[in-house]
Motif scaffolding. Structure first.
Motif, PDB file in Angstrom:
ATOM      1  N   ASP A  11      38.705  42.705  33.473  1.00  0.00           N
ATOM      2  CA  ASP A  11      39.037  43.519  32.301  1.00  0.00           C
ATOM      3  C   ASP A  11      39.897  42.723  31.320  1.00  0.00           C
ATOM      4  O   ASP A  11      41.021  42.328  31.634  1.00  0.00           O
ATOM      5  CB  ASP A  11      39.776  44.787  32.723  1.00  0.00           C
ATOM      6  CG  ASP A  11      38.873  45.752  33.478  1.00  0.00           C
ATOM      7  OD1 ASP A  11      37.688  45.833  33.128  1.00  0.00           O
ATOM      8  OD2 ASP A  11      39.356  46.416  34.416  1.00  0.00           O
ATOM      9  N   THR A  17      37.156  45.306  27.908  1.00  0.00           N
ATOM     10  CA  THR A  17      36.709  46.593  28.438  1.00  0.00           C
ATOM     11  C   THR A  17      37.698  47.726  28.214  1.00  0.00           C
ATOM     12  O   THR A  17      37.384  48.885  28.511  1.00  0.00           O
ATOM     13  CB  THR A  17      36.488  46.481  29.955  1.00  0.00           C
ATOM     14  OG1 THR A  17      37.726  46.050  30.557  1.00  0.00           O
ATOM     15  CG2 THR A  17      35.407  45.470  30.282  1.00  0.00           C
ATOM     16  N   GLU A  18      38.901  47.415  27.732  1.00  0.00           N
ATOM     17  CA  GLU A  18      39.965  48.410  27.791  1.00  0.00           C
ATOM     18  C   GLU A  18      39.708  49.652  26.937  1.00  0.00           C
ATOM     19  O   GLU A  18      40.118  50.753  27.298  1.00  0.00           O
ATOM     20  CB  GLU A  18      41.311  47.784  27.426  1.00  0.00           C
ATOM     21  CG  GLU A  18      41.794  46.729  28.403  1.00  0.00           C
ATOM     22  CD  GLU A  18      41.979  47.237  29.835  1.00  0.00           C
ATOM     23  OE1 GLU A  18      41.839  48.451  30.070  1.00  0.00           O
ATOM     24  OE2 GLU A  18      42.258  46.409  30.702  1.00  0.00           O
ATOM     25  N   HIS A  21      37.618  51.845  29.007  1.00  0.00           N
ATOM     26  CA  HIS A  21      38.441  52.461  30.051  1.00  0.00           C
ATOM     27  C   HIS A  21      39.267  53.615  29.474  1.00  0.00           C
ATOM     28  O   HIS A  21      39.358  54.689  30.076  1.00  0.00           O
ATOM     29  CB  HIS A  21      39.380  51.425  30.668  1.00  0.00           C
ATOM     30  CG  HIS A  21      38.739  50.540  31.695  1.00  0.00           C
ATOM     31  ND1 HIS A  21      38.221  51.024  32.872  1.00  0.00           N
ATOM     32  CD2 HIS A  21      38.545  49.201  31.716  1.00  0.00           C
ATOM     33  CE1 HIS A  21      37.729  50.021  33.587  1.00  0.00           C
ATOM     34  NE2 HIS A  21      37.910  48.907  32.893  1.00  0.00           N
ATOM     35  N   THR A 123      40.435  45.860  39.174  1.00  0.00           N
ATOM     36  CA  THR A 123      39.500  46.964  38.981  1.00  0.00           C
ATOM     37  C   THR A 123      38.665  47.168  40.236  1.00  0.00           C
ATOM     38  O   THR A 123      38.669  46.338  41.156  1.00  0.00           O
ATOM     39  CB  THR A 123      38.606  46.724  37.750  1.00  0.00           C
ATOM     40  OG1 THR A 123      38.000  47.950  37.352  1.00  0.00           O
ATOM     41  CG2 THR A 123      37.509  45.706  38.051  1.00  0.00           C
ATOM     42  N   ASN A 127      33.066  49.007  39.283  1.00  0.00           N
ATOM     43  CA  ASN A 127      33.200  48.622  37.876  1.00  0.00           C
ATOM     44  C   ASN A 127      32.759  47.185  37.658  1.00  0.00           C
ATOM     45  O   ASN A 127      32.118  46.862  36.652  1.00  0.00           O
ATOM     46  CB  ASN A 127      34.642  48.794  37.413  1.00  0.00           C
ATOM     47  CG  ASN A 127      35.029  50.246  37.202  1.00  0.00           C
ATOM     48  OD1 ASN A 127      34.173  51.126  37.169  1.00  0.00           O
ATOM     49  ND2 ASN A 127      36.313  50.495  37.080  1.00  0.00           N
TER      50      ASN A 127
END
Length: 268
Positions: A11, A17-18, A21, A123, A127
């Motif tokens: 991440d 990717t945050e 998320h 993670t 994921n």
């Protein structure tokens, strides 16, 4: 120093990717009618806590709640997180997240040079699997010799456990591998495990203390998306971080300071 493996965080490092998320957390909160909605600014601060379940629990404990309400919500954390993971995986599987500039190129260059790749992430495995399959296709999982995920260790970043697990599984000492990270907690974990580390920050992590990193770049760069002021500033040959240039830069990290030393554990 010879490099036998590159160990990647996921991440923020492989992909930014945050935001996905954050949206997935908020959808899970809505599903449970909790009335919470994390803004971008708020979520950026919450990222100081690594691990999704830990982040939710820390948030609950920060709220002005009666003890009974706090316990009830903490009991819900695994269920909220499971729902959040379902939303996140759906977004990834729909192709909503791309690898950061230069990541696919550097992965291929390392493999072409006969080196191994590994993942050390807080993670969940589901994921990681979703992201690799969505961005790299069926070969995504096969490219990595080791995939170490947060639920496999007792202590998450900034503790070095996940990197120590990756190194043990690779059968390498820290001086034979390089870590790639995007956050201060990730950097602390990697350096505490003895790894020379490259940092490529994102919006979520920029401005953090990266003084212990071996190299800090805004991104890895690519021939079609070169880095500004490179080569000539930090890179010597081209305006992107190639595996060849990385191998020239990498060297054992400086001695740990007192804080980093708290997280140092010798791999078993």
């Amino acid at each position: 120093m010879g490099i036998d493996a590159l160990i990647f965080d996921v991440d923020g490092t492989l992909a930014d990717t945050e935001e996905a998320h954050r949206v997935a957390f908020n959808l899970a909160f809505e599903r449970y009618s909790l009335g919470w909605s994390w803004s971008r600014a708020e979520y950026r601060g919450l990222l100081d806590v690594t691990g999704g379940k830990e982040r939710i629990a820390g948030y609950i404990q920060s709220l002005p709640l009666a003890a009974a309400d706090c316990r009830r919500l903490l009991d819900l954390v695994p269920h909220i997180h499971r729902e959040k993971t379902r939303f996140y995986s759906s977004m990834v599987n729909d192709g909503g997240i791309a690898l950061r500039d230069g990541v696919a190129r550097l992965l291929d260059e390392a493999l072409h040079a006969g080196r191994r790749l590994a993942i050390a992430s807080t993670t969940s495995a589901i994921n990681v699997d979703a992201l690799l399959h969505s961005t790299l296709g069926p070969r995504g999982l096969e490219m990595f010799s080791v995939i170490a995920c947060g639920d496999q260790v007792k202590h998450k970043k900034p503790a070095p456990d996940i990197y120590q697990l990756a190194l043990r599984t690779l059968g390498l000492t820290p001086d034979r591998a390089v870590a790639l990270e995007d956050s201060a907690n990730g950097l602390r974990a990697a350096v505490a495990a003895g790894l020379w580390t490259v940092i490529t920050p994102t919006f979520w992590t920029e401005g953090s203390d990266f003084s212990a990193a071996g190299l800090v770049l805004p991104r890895l760069g690519d021939p079609h998306k070169p880095l500004n002021d490179e080569p000539g500033r930090q890179l010597k040959s081209v305006a992107w971080l190639s595996f060849e240039e990385l191998a020239r830069h990498a060297r054992p990290p400086a001695p740990l300071d007192a804080v980093q030393a708290l997280y140092r554990r010798v791999p078993q």
